[in-house]
Design a protein around this motif. Structure first.
Motif: not given
Length: 422
Positions: A23-28, A62-72, A34-38
């Motif tokens: 996610a971090r690499a793609a968001a750059r 690593r968890l900081a990527v979840l706060r980026q505006p283009n990441v759900t 979108a990250i889907v996790d159960d």
């Protein structure tokens, strides 16, 4: 029930080390992700902590990527099916939704391998990784007498987690032979961080060439019988955590038609699967630890979004950690005595109370189900299926739609007929 449709450039399945790195690499690149996790909290088995516990600095980064505006982040969300190419049907506790994507990165992780032995279904017996997860979610083990057994480096990590939570760990039993454990240890200089980690985790309770033969108890676990070399003896305990390493979780990749080799998702040098636009990274492509999972996730994230400049260096780093994974697999392979622990009356499928002798001579899953209901209980073969594959060499059946129990309202979102079998 609320219903939604979400469209993104990149969908990632799994919020563990591989998924978060992808996610971090793609968001750059500026792509929507979108990250889907159960699971309700991200981090996977490595970084997930109770809500009241602050993450470590490494995990927080690593968890900081979840706060980026283009990441759900779609937490506590289950994947029900692929309804058509480029669309997944999802469900959480409140709604069903459709997720449309251009590119998919599968970071499905792994499951613990549990092998049957007399008494393994007693209350108080879990997997080695299982007890670690339970402690992280709040299980109180203070003062409890614990034995940890099985195979692989996870045993020492589980023992450390249990001791930090107040358990009294009397034995850590590794089934691999002394020469294999020693050979693995002397080779750790090639991975200095792993050598330092091992130095912190080592304990005088550790015993190679040792394993649990049987667990005893009336209402719950009371003691275990241990074989160490040529000697057998009993040890009183309140908990036994016994797991024989990890196996790739390939249920969703197989549902999507990705090619499987050596029980893992087959990928190329840039983590592409056999299906165009579908990538895979982490333990589902072969169990290798968090470092390998992270670099594979980075490769997949960059490759999926056309960021090719860093790929050569990452591929070289992946080879470094792949060598570590190969050493673990070679040195901690399951020995033959472990495969013979189950007696005829030992349960293989604990959900449906199916005995070992009821299925041991069957040619495969289909025949076993027809004769015994093996694999048809609550876990849908996730535990006994991996055990049967390890013990009998059975090929897992192709996953059927829906992949998980789902509400009728969610299934009605699928307009393609893919969920008609539900």
């Amino acid at each position: 029930m609320k219903q939604e449709r979400l469209s993104v450039d990149v969908a990632i399945v799994g919020a563990g080390p591989a998924g978060l790195s992808a996610a971090r690499a793609a968001a750059r690149s500026g792509a929507t992700v979108a990250i889907v996790d159960d699971n309700p909290r991200a981090g996977g088995q490595i970084w997930r902590q109770p809500a009241a516990v602050a993450p470590t600095p490494a995990a927080a980064a690593r968890l900081a990527v979840l706060r980026q505006p283009n990441v759900t982040h779609l937490a506590a969300t289950r994947i029900v099916a692929e309804t058509q190419p480029g669309t997944l049907l999802l469900e959480d506790d409140e709604r069903g939704r459709l997720l449309d994507f251009r590119t998919l990165i599968l970071c499905c992780g792994a499951r613990e391998l549990l092998l049957p032995f007399p008494g393994w279904t007693l209350p108080g017996v879990t997997g080695a990784g299982g007890v670690q997860a339970l402690i992280k979610y709040g299980l109180d083990v203070r003062g409890q007498r614990m034995v940890i057994a099985g195979s692989g480096p996870l045993l020492l990590a589980s023992a450390a987690t249990a001791r930090q939570a107040g358990a009294r760990v009397s034995h850590v039993l590794e089934q691999a032979a002394w020469r294999d454990v020693a050979g693995f240890g002397t080779g750790l200089w090639r991975w200095p961080s792993k050598l330092a980690q091992a130095a912190k985790l080592v304990t005088t309770a550790y015993r190679p060439a040792a394993y649990v033969v049987e667990a005893f108890g009336d209402e719950r676990l009371e003691r275990v019988r241990i074989r160490h070399g040529d000697r057998e003896f009993d040890v009183d305990c309140d908990r036994l955590a016994c797991g024989f390493g990890l196996v790739p979780n390939t249920v969703l990749p197989r549902h999507l038609g990705c090619r499987i080799e050596n029980d893992a998702v087959a990928v190329d040098a840039h983590q592409r699967t056999s299906r165009d636009g579908y990538f895979a990274a982490g333990e589902c492509t072969g169990v290798g630890g968090s470092e390998l999972a992270m670099v594979e996730g980075e490769i997949a994230g960059y490759a999926a979004t056309g960021q090719t400049a860093l790929l050569a260096a990452l591929v070289a780093r992946r080879a470094h950690w792949q060598a570590f994974a190969d050493a673990v697999r070679e040195r901690f392979a399951i020995r033959e005595p472990i495969r013979r622990l189950a007696r005829p009356d030992t349960l293989l499928c604990r959900c449906e109370d199916v005995r070992f002798d009821a299925v041991a001579r069957e040619p495969g899953w289909t025949a076993a189900k027809l004769q015994s209901r093996c694999g048809m209980g609550a876990c849908q073969g996730r535990v006994c299926g991996a055990a049967a594959q390890a013990l009998f060499g059975w090929t897992p059946p192709l996953p059927r739609t829906p992949l998980v129990p789902a509400r009728i309202g969610t299934l009605m979102l699928d307009g393609t007929g893919a969920c008609d079998s539900a």
